[in-house]
Scaffold this motif. Structure first.
Motif, PDB file in Angstrom:
ATOM      1  N   UNK A  13       2.039  79.012  40.562  1.00  0.00           N
ATOM      2  CA  UNK A  13       2.016  77.863  39.649  1.00  0.00           C
ATOM      3  C   UNK A  13       0.647  77.196  39.597  1.00  0.00           C
ATOM      4  N   UNK A  14      -0.299  77.696  40.376  1.00  0.00           N
ATOM      5  CA  UNK A  14      -1.647  77.131  40.347  1.00  0.00           C
ATOM      6  C   UNK A  14      -1.815  75.835  41.116  1.00  0.00           C
ATOM      7  N   UNK A  15      -0.994  75.595  42.141  1.00  0.00           N
ATOM      8  CA  UNK A  15      -1.030  74.296  42.837  1.00  0.00           C
ATOM      9  C   UNK A  15      -2.151  74.161  43.850  1.00  0.00           C
ATOM     10  N   UNK A  16      -2.732  75.283  44.253  1.00  0.00           N
ATOM     11  CA  UNK A  16      -3.845  75.300  45.207  1.00  0.00           C
ATOM     12  C   UNK A  16      -3.473  74.917  46.635  1.00  0.00           C
ATOM     13  N   UNK A  17      -2.187  74.908  46.960  1.00  0.00           N
ATOM     14  CA  UNK A  17      -1.801  74.683  48.362  1.00  0.00           C
ATOM     15  C   UNK A  17      -2.443  75.746  49.260  1.00  0.00           C
ATOM     16  N   UNK A  20      -6.094  74.930  50.036  1.00  0.00           N
ATOM     17  CA  UNK A  20      -6.241  73.841  51.009  1.00  0.00           C
ATOM     18  C   UNK A  20      -5.851  74.292  52.410  1.00  0.00           C
ATOM     19  N   UNK A  30      -9.597  69.714  53.784  1.00  0.00           N
ATOM     20  CA  UNK A  30      -8.903  70.161  52.571  1.00  0.00           C
ATOM     21  C   UNK A  30      -9.969  70.324  51.510  1.00  0.00           C
ATOM     22  N   UNK A  48      -1.675  82.263  36.316  1.00  0.00           N
ATOM     23  CA  UNK A  48      -2.411  81.845  37.503  1.00  0.00           C
ATOM     24  C   UNK A  48      -2.424  83.024  38.469  1.00  0.00           C
ATOM     25  N   UNK A 127       4.320  77.563  48.107  1.00  0.00           N
ATOM     26  CA  UNK A 127       5.678  77.074  47.906  1.00  0.00           C
ATOM     27  C   UNK A 127       6.569  78.015  47.091  1.00  0.00           C
ATOM     28  N   UNK A 128       5.983  79.056  46.489  1.00  0.00           N
ATOM     29  CA  UNK A 128       6.782  79.876  45.573  1.00  0.00           C
ATOM     30  C   UNK A 128       6.848  81.344  45.988  1.00  0.00           C
TER      31      UNK A 128
ATOM     32  N   UNK B  69      -3.319  67.857  51.319  1.00  0.00           N
ATOM     33  CA  UNK B  69      -2.263  68.860  51.166  1.00  0.00           C
ATOM     34  C   UNK B  69      -0.877  68.251  51.014  1.00  0.00           C
ATOM     35  N   UNK B  70      -0.776  66.935  51.070  1.00  0.00           N
ATOM     36  CA  UNK B  70       0.523  66.310  50.804  1.00  0.00           C
ATOM     37  C   UNK B  70       0.976  66.758  49.419  1.00  0.00           C
ATOM     38  N   UNK B  71       2.224  67.161  49.288  1.00  0.00           N
ATOM     39  CA  UNK B  71       2.667  67.658  47.983  1.00  0.00           C
ATOM     40  C   UNK B  71       2.449  66.602  46.917  1.00  0.00           C
ATOM     41  N   UNK B 294       1.662  73.812  37.939  1.00  0.00           N
ATOM     42  CA  UNK B 294       1.534  72.691  38.868  1.00  0.00           C
ATOM     43  C   UNK B 294       0.227  71.948  38.665  1.00  0.00           C
ATOM     44  N   UNK B 295       0.235  70.672  38.985  1.00  0.00           N
ATOM     45  CA  UNK B 295      -0.999  69.929  39.167  1.00  0.00           C
ATOM     46  C   UNK B 295      -1.482  70.188  40.598  1.00  0.00           C
ATOM     47  N   UNK B 296      -2.628  69.627  40.945  1.00  0.00           N
ATOM     48  CA  UNK B 296      -3.216  69.825  42.261  1.00  0.00           C
ATOM     49  C   UNK B 296      -2.218  69.481  43.372  1.00  0.00           C
ATOM     50  N   UNK B 297      -2.030  70.416  44.273  1.00  0.00           N
ATOM     51  CA  UNK B 297      -1.232  70.222  45.500  1.00  0.00           C
ATOM     52  C   UNK B 297       0.267  70.055  45.254  1.00  0.00           C
ATOM     53  N   UNK B 298       0.708  70.210  44.010  1.00  0.00           N
ATOM     54  CA  UNK B 298       2.114  69.934  43.726  1.00  0.00           C
ATOM     55  C   UNK B 298       3.001  71.145  43.992  1.00  0.00           C
ATOM     56  N   UNK B 299       4.033  70.936  44.805  1.00  0.00           N
ATOM     57  CA  UNK B 299       4.965  72.026  45.104  1.00  0.00           C
ATOM     58  C   UNK B 299       6.207  71.956  44.215  1.00  0.00           C
ATOM     59  N   UNK B 301       5.874  71.587  40.466  1.00  0.00           N
ATOM     60  CA  UNK B 301       5.408  72.351  39.302  1.00  0.00           C
ATOM     61  C   UNK B 301       6.311  72.172  38.081  1.00  0.00           C
TER      62      UNK B 301
END
Lengths: 159, 618
Positions: A13-17, A20, A30, A48, A127-128, B69-71, B294-299, B301
């Protein structure tokens, strides 16, 4: 059993977790700019794609290094950079066909994925399940299973 | 810490960029982002200022959890005095810009004055400079994004810009970052353009590293991500359907405002719903929705990535719109769709693309078109005004024509760019503007969701769903179910939602996590990251302080209890169908109790006692 990072862009989803988690594990901050894994956004296509080192067996970077600073980690199969040996010549960054070895201005050394010593932080953080760390010999297992299921359904429907 | 500790102050009149230390005393009281920036704003700006004058300030503010990294830790807000409302404006956006600002080492950017010539602000870590914007002034947000990426030869540059709508004076112009995320409401983009500031281009490579207790932070953020993943709304509903999951739900609840809020159910709701977005189109066999994002760091989405059918009338000869871009969120789909009576999904998607491309708020835009359609129906607006266009409810071509006109400010677009309050006044029917404090309602009819009536009437930035989303309780049963048709108990409910939200926004997290989290889930993340002891109670108290500070600014700007009201349509005209049939909004039953709950006087003024309890500035 050797394990490898497996990437399924369709789930990303492109969240970049992952970026980081990687920079935190390796640099203590981070900071996507210091991540060894990068997520690419293809806006028009709506996709993505996470991308990182796939740990080639006959690794170009390792073969090109003039000071033997890139070595095989026997426990993980990863090609690790020995920081105290690396002279920052960047020849490995030229040799790697995939661009996954990069120079770090702050340290004067190169950085690349080392599978976090066998427990990659990116895969844990994803997360996915777009990034997973699985049996290196069976990375296609889930995809085969999905197609097998589809094939089974078709066969039954036509039987 | 997890504040960077640095404020970038940009004086556009003088052309200077200076660094100053963050006021940590204020940070302890107002957290960050929305709260902390408001504290700076009220200290520095005269509440009576003309929003479009150089003396107004424009603040881009991150929270202490932005860039971590907080969601969902990627949010920033733009704080200023809004030209649409004359009230405090605070528009929150996701995407990647906020985290990039943090990564460059800045908690906030305060912009003051007005540049003699168009400029953009270029930030590369510590280095900030104003550069000539000649090649981007007069361009859309999308063109600006492309030009700046090429000019700086840096694909990782994050860009926020205002579009042509802002430059031509649209009072609800937005600031759009990362192509399709927006600080959307109250006209913050118009303030940006009034300062001759076209864009922010940000590159940060320092990262966020000053976490108080890194090990505890990693553990608690991982636990909280699991809570989001396991919850039906944040783990399944939002990723699969986006906020559009609400379209059919709210319609069935009889609370989907339709045709300028004359009705509260839309017969075309299903055609513009999340379910429809996922259905393959008959024309080209592809669904409108490509995937979630997702936006940045979002789990979670919840973002939508969509396409328009290449053969659709809106894009037939315009290949630049054939690719993917940000798709419809619920509020936009409602305003562009149900409120205008248009149920052509691809037409709404096109109008939404235009809102992003040229930077204007789809909620206010859609609601203004809806008001114009009603004015057209009663003959107050005619084809003479529109240049021949039949501005009828349900006309998709009229909607997309209107979007194109507002984008450039041409012709009747200049009237539509005023927002519905000024438009309806101009054409002699102020009662047809569905606004509070000059800002249009979002997608919940308060006759069917009574708490939202009070939330709208008392919202500090004008009608808004993001200042006290009691829909969560009244419709979804989060954190507990209340009856949407009852006014009893709503005063306390609205106050609680408003205070919690003010704190939530100020951390840098996304409000959508609150479907699964309470402040008890936020506090441990704040506490592990930030200096000092952060408990739920402390966050809640800060939230109440922030709410009152915003209210105080508005009072000094000239707003009174008389502005805490709703248009006559929602107070007097009964809902025609659905569960709320026969209902009006019982605002009079809720408002006095609300003032009491707040510790304000019977006419809505903050008492000295409340002021001193919360430690508000004089």
């Amino acid at each position: 059993m050797e394990k490898s990072l497996h990437i399924d862009p369709g789930k990303c989803t492109g969240c970049l977790q992952c970026e980081m988690a990687c920079s935190f594990e390796n640099e203590g901050v981070f900071n996507p700019a210091k991540s060894r894994i990068k997520v690419f956004t293809f806006h028009q296509e709506g996709s993505f794609v996470p991308y990182t080192c796939t740990q080639c067996v006959e690794a170009w970077c390792m073969q090109a290094c003039p000071v033997d600073a890139i070595v095989v980690n026997l426990a993980t199969g990863a090609k690790d950079v020995l920081e105290d040996r690396c002279v920052g010549c960047k020849v490995c960054t030229i040799a790697c066909p995939f661009g996954t070895v990069n120079y770090n201005q702050d340290t004067g050394k190169v950085i690349k994925c080392d599978l976090c010593g066998g427990d990659p932080a990116c895969a844990t953080a994803c997360p996915t399940e777009a990034i997973t760390f699985i049996d290196a010999d069976s990375t296609g297992y889930d995809r085969m299973r999905a197609w097998a299921e589809k094939t089974g359904t078709v066969t039954q429907a036509t039987a | 810490m997890s504040w960077s500790g640095n404020v970038l102050r940009v004086n556009l009149t003088k052309g200077t960029c200076t660094s100053e230390p963050l006021n940590m005393e204020w940070a302890r009281e107002y957290i960050g982002q929305r709260g902390l920036a408001t504290r700076y704003f009220v200290e520095e700006v005269d509440p009576k200022v003309d929003p479009l004058a150089p003396e107004n300030h424009l603040i881009f503010a991150t929270g202490p959890l932005t860039g971590t990294m907080a969601s969902t830790g990627g949010r920033y807000s733009v704080i200023t005095k809004g030209p649409l409302t004359g009230a405090i404006a605070c528009s929150n956006s996701g995407g990647f810009l906020g985290a990039e600002l943090r990564s460059a080492g800045w908690d906030m950017v305060i912009l003051e004055g007005k540049s003699a010539k168009p400029v953009y602000l270029n930030i590369e870590n510590d280095k900030a400079e104003l550069l000539a914007a000649d090649e981007i002034w007069g361009k859309s947000v999308w063109e600006t994004d492309e030009i700046l990426h090429k000019k700086h030869q840096d694909p990782q540059l994050r860009i926020a810009a205002c579009g042509r709508a802002a430059e031509t004076g649209c009072l609800y112009a937005a600031i759009v970052n990362d192509l399709h995320r927006a600080a959307g409401r109250s006209g913050v983009g118009a303030v940006m353009a009034s300062k001759n500031l076209k864009a922010l281009a940000v590159r940060g490579t320092k990262g966020v590293g000053n976490i108080k207790d890194p090990a505890r932070f990693m553990q608690t953020t991982a636990e909280q991500k699991k809570v989001l993943a396991d919850h039906a709304v944040t783990g399944e509903g939002l990723p699969t359907f986006g906020t559009q999951v609400l379209m059919n739900v709210i319609n069935e609840s009889g609370a989907l405002p339709t045709r300028n809020m004359r009705e509260s159910q839309f017969d075309g709701a299903h055609n513009i719903s999340a379910e429809q977005m996922a259905e393959p189109r008959k024309s080209d066999g592809k669904p409108n929705l490509t995937r979630n994002a997702a936006c940045f760091a979002c789990t979670i989405a919840c973002g939508r990535i969509s396409t328009i059918d290449k053969g659709h009338f809106t894009v037939e000869n315009k290949p630049q719109y054939w690719g993917n871009s940000g798709g419809l969120e619920y509020e936009a789909a409602w305003a562009l769709g149900a409120d205008t009576g248009v149920d052509d999904l691809d037409a709404l998607t096109y109008a939404n693309f235009i809102c992003n491309e040229d930077g204007f708020d789809p909620i206010t835009f859609g609601a203004t078109v809806a008001a114009a359609m009603e004015l057209f129906e009663i003959g107050a607006i005619t084809t003479e005004h529109t240049g021949g266009v039949e501005l009828k409810f349900g006309a998709a071509a009229a909607l997309t024509w209107a979007a194109e006109k507002v984008a450039t400010g041409e012709g009747f677009g200049a009237d539509l760019a005023l927002g519905s309050k000024r438009l309806c006044e101009k054409y002699g029917h102020p009662e047809l503007s569905m606004t509070v404090k000059g800002q249009e309602f979002p997608a919940y009819d308060p006759r069917g969701i009574q708490g939202m009536g009070l939330a709208y009437a008392t919202s500090n930035r004008g009608a808004c769903h993001l200042r006290g989303y009691t829909v969560a309780s009244e419709i979804l049963g989060i954190p507990e179910k209340t009856d949407p048709l009852e006014t009893d108990g709503k005063a306390g409910l609205v106050k609680a939602f408003q205070d919690v939200t003010a704190a939530w926004d100020s951390t840098g997290l996304c409000l959508f996590t609150s479907f699964a989290w309470t402040l008890d889930n936020v506090a441990p993340q704040m506490d592990a990251a930030c200096e000092g002891e952060w408990t739920s109670d402390r966050l809640l108290e800060a939230g109440e302080r922030i709410w009152n500070l915003e209210r105080d600014f508005n009072a000094k700007a000239g707003f009174t209890a008389a502005d805490d009201t709703l248009p006559p349509r929602l107070l007097e005209e009964r809902a025609k169908t659905g569960p709320a049939e026969g209902k009006v909004t019982g605002l009079a039953e809720m408002l006095p109790e609300y003032y009491q709950e707040r510790g304000w006087t019977a006419d809505g003024q903050i008492t000295d006692e409340t002021r001193s309890r919360l430690g508000l500035p004089a």
